[in-house]
Design an enzyme around this catalytic site. Structure first.
Site, PDB file in Angstrom:
ATOM      1  N   ARG A 192      44.097  48.197  45.203  1.00 33.55           N
ATOM      2  CA  ARG A 192      45.546  48.416  45.268  1.00 33.55           C
ATOM      3  C   ARG A 192      46.267  47.646  44.172  1.00 33.55           C
ATOM      4  O   ARG A 192      47.190  48.174  43.523  1.00 33.55           O
ATOM      5  CB  ARG A 192      46.072  47.990  46.651  1.00 33.55           C
ATOM      6  CG  ARG A 192      45.730  48.941  47.767  1.00 33.55           C
ATOM      7  CD  ARG A 192      46.171  48.399  49.122  1.00 33.55           C
ATOM      8  NE  ARG A 192      45.332  47.297  49.577  1.00 33.55           N
ATOM      9  CZ  ARG A 192      45.543  46.606  50.695  1.00 33.55           C
ATOM     10  NH1 ARG A 192      46.585  46.891  51.465  1.00 33.55           N
ATOM     11  NH2 ARG A 192      44.730  45.635  51.055  1.00 33.55           N
TER      12      ARG A 192
ATOM     13  N   CYS B 172      45.096  41.969  45.876  1.00 32.59           N
ATOM     14  CA  CYS B 172      45.123  42.590  47.197  1.00 32.59           C
ATOM     15  C   CYS B 172      43.931  42.050  47.973  1.00 32.59           C
ATOM     16  O   CYS B 172      43.666  40.848  47.930  1.00 32.59           O
ATOM     17  CB  CYS B 172      45.129  44.112  47.093  1.00 32.59           C
ATOM     18  SG  CYS B 172      43.773  44.822  46.125  1.00 32.59           S
TER      19      CYS B 172
END
Length: 455
Positions: free
Chosen positions: A414, A409
């Site tokens: 994430r 990410c």
């Protein structure tokens, strides 16, 4: 004459009482109170054989209304086997209780995406006799008529009937399991519970936390400006300071789960064999009405980690390995876990990252609305999304789970959560590209793409 008047009076009184009784009864002689109770439970009950016979039919949809934990594989509420009926979709009663923005819209979108529609016969199952009723009432109020209820304990008791669990569902801990862990002290084996968030002030932790939990600041495992994990020797010191060894059962959680997943992936890379994240975060603990404490618990150190760090080196890769994966698309895929606008280069997604775009050759793997959210991988109560839906989403974008998948990410948070979910689902050849877009964009010689191409 007086006797005649008394007889007439008793006759009139008896007629009045009879009329009063009739007015409080329906045609079957049941009271209004009983009738009212029955009209709230008009849903049909389906038998096991009938449910089995209608599995897979286009005009039927089987819905698991229990918690996401039960759907994933935990044996809860007295079922003999955990997991869900194969082919069932999920629509948890818990979703109807959460407080989120645009809740009704999100619930309607969930119904549509899962094929739960008014033109189908809908079977709702649970194990506690409450969840299916809650969802049934919601569906009834939204125009559904053909609703059936089923007790999944009957299905689970028959070993010949298939139940589907994710291979590593235990990695996403249920609040029930965590509570049992505390009460039985992990049967004498070492365990640690950590609330994970950014910052030394630990604001969420001090408001209330799981009993015995200790705060971890994410700065203990990563550093700027790239925000990669610390060097291996420093990570080992972090583990020792927090009392973590390779044999320690580690449970991580937070008000926002993303930091917990970040630390979880790093611990697995280091070599901790039993790392778990509380599914749904601290909200799931509070919703279960388990005890919360505010006492600040101190870190307790250990002398030895028990292995050379990293004991699981392939779980996290760096820039050279990411380039190798991009060089051979036949064997691996660099999967972008950022919002669509970040992927196409419309925004960077971060106030401290100026560059926009993606590593040339990366494939979009979905994420959420911005750099702080992962709606594409979470249900409305922030538990993990149905695994079949995740895999189907990736299949549509050409992401083959049989290949090596390296998730990235902006700076790793994430992508770490999605890597953890992929691990829960049993995917084997998976890893985190730690540096992500932040590291890639720092070197102008690294090829960059923008725009909507995803192949």
């Amino acid at each position: 004459m007086v006797l005649q008047r008394k007889a007439l009076l008793f006759l009139l009184l008896g007629s009045f009482l009879l009329l009063s009784a009739c007015s409080n009864s329906n045609a079957t002689g049941k009271s209004k109170e009983t009738d009212k109770k029955e009209t709230t439970d008009v849903f049909q009950t389906i038998k096991t054989d009938d449910l089995k016979a209608n599995l897979g039919k286009e005009d039927w949809v089987i819905v698991d209304t229990r918690s996401n934990d039960a759907f994933n594989g935990w044996a809860l509420d007295g079922v003999k086997r955990g997991g869900h009926i194969k082919g069932a979709v999920d629509f948890s009663a818990d979703w109807l209780k959460v407080k989120v923005d645009k809740k009704d819209k999100k619930l309607k979108e969930a119904l549509k995406s899962k094929g739960i529609s008014t033109d189908k016969k809908v079977v709702l199952y649970d194990a506690n006799g409450k969840d299916a009723q809650t969802v049934a009432e919601y569906l009834k109020n939204n125009g559904f008529k053909n609703i059936y209820k089923f007790d999944v304990k009957e299905w689970a008791a028959n070993q010949d009937l298939a139940l589907e669990s994710y291979p590593n569902y235990e990695m996403l801990a249920s609040s029930t399991w965590v509570n049992d862990l505390i009460n039985n002290k992990n049967n004498g084996n070492p365990y640690k519970i950590f609330e994970v968030s950014w910052g030394d002030e630990a604001k969420d932790y001090k408001k209330g936390h799981i009993p015995g939990a200790v705060h971890i600041n994410t700065d203990e495992v990563e550093e700027g400006p790239v925000w990669n994990r610390l060097k291996d020797k420093k990570l080992e010191k972090f583990a020792l300071k927090n009392g973590i060894t390779t044999d320690t059962t580690v449970v991580l959680y937070g008000s926002d789960s993303m930091p917990a997943f970040r630390v979880a992936v790093i611990l697995k890379y280091m070599g901790v064999s039993d790392v778990r994240v509380l599914n749904g975060g601290f909200a799931s603990w509070k919703n279960a009405s388990y005890q919360v404490e505010k006492k600040v618990n101190s870190k307790k150190s250990v002398a030895s980690f028990g292995a050379v760090v990293p004991a699981n080196p392939d779980y996290i890769i760096d820039l050279p390995e990411a380039k190798t994966i991009l060089a051979d698309k036949n064997t691996g895929t660099l999967v972008d876990i950022r919002s669509w606008d970040e992927f196409i280069g419309k925004i960077s997604g971060y106030d401290y990252i100026e560059a926009k775009g993606r590593p040339a050759g990366a494939v979009w793997g979905h994420a959420g609305s911005d750099s702080s959210h992962l709606e594409d991988f979470r249900s409305i109560d922030n538990t993990m999304r149905n695994g079949s839906e995740i895999l189907s989403m990736w299949e549509k974008d050409g992401i083959n789970p049989d290949k090596k998948l390296a998730f990235y990410c902006g700076t790793g948070w994430r992508a770490a959560e999605v890597l953890f979910y992929a691990d829960v689902l049993g995917l084997k050849n998976i890893t985190l590209y730690d540096g992500g877009w932040n590291e890639w964009s720092m070197d102008p010689s690294n090829p960059v793409e923008k725009g909507k191409s995803n192949k």
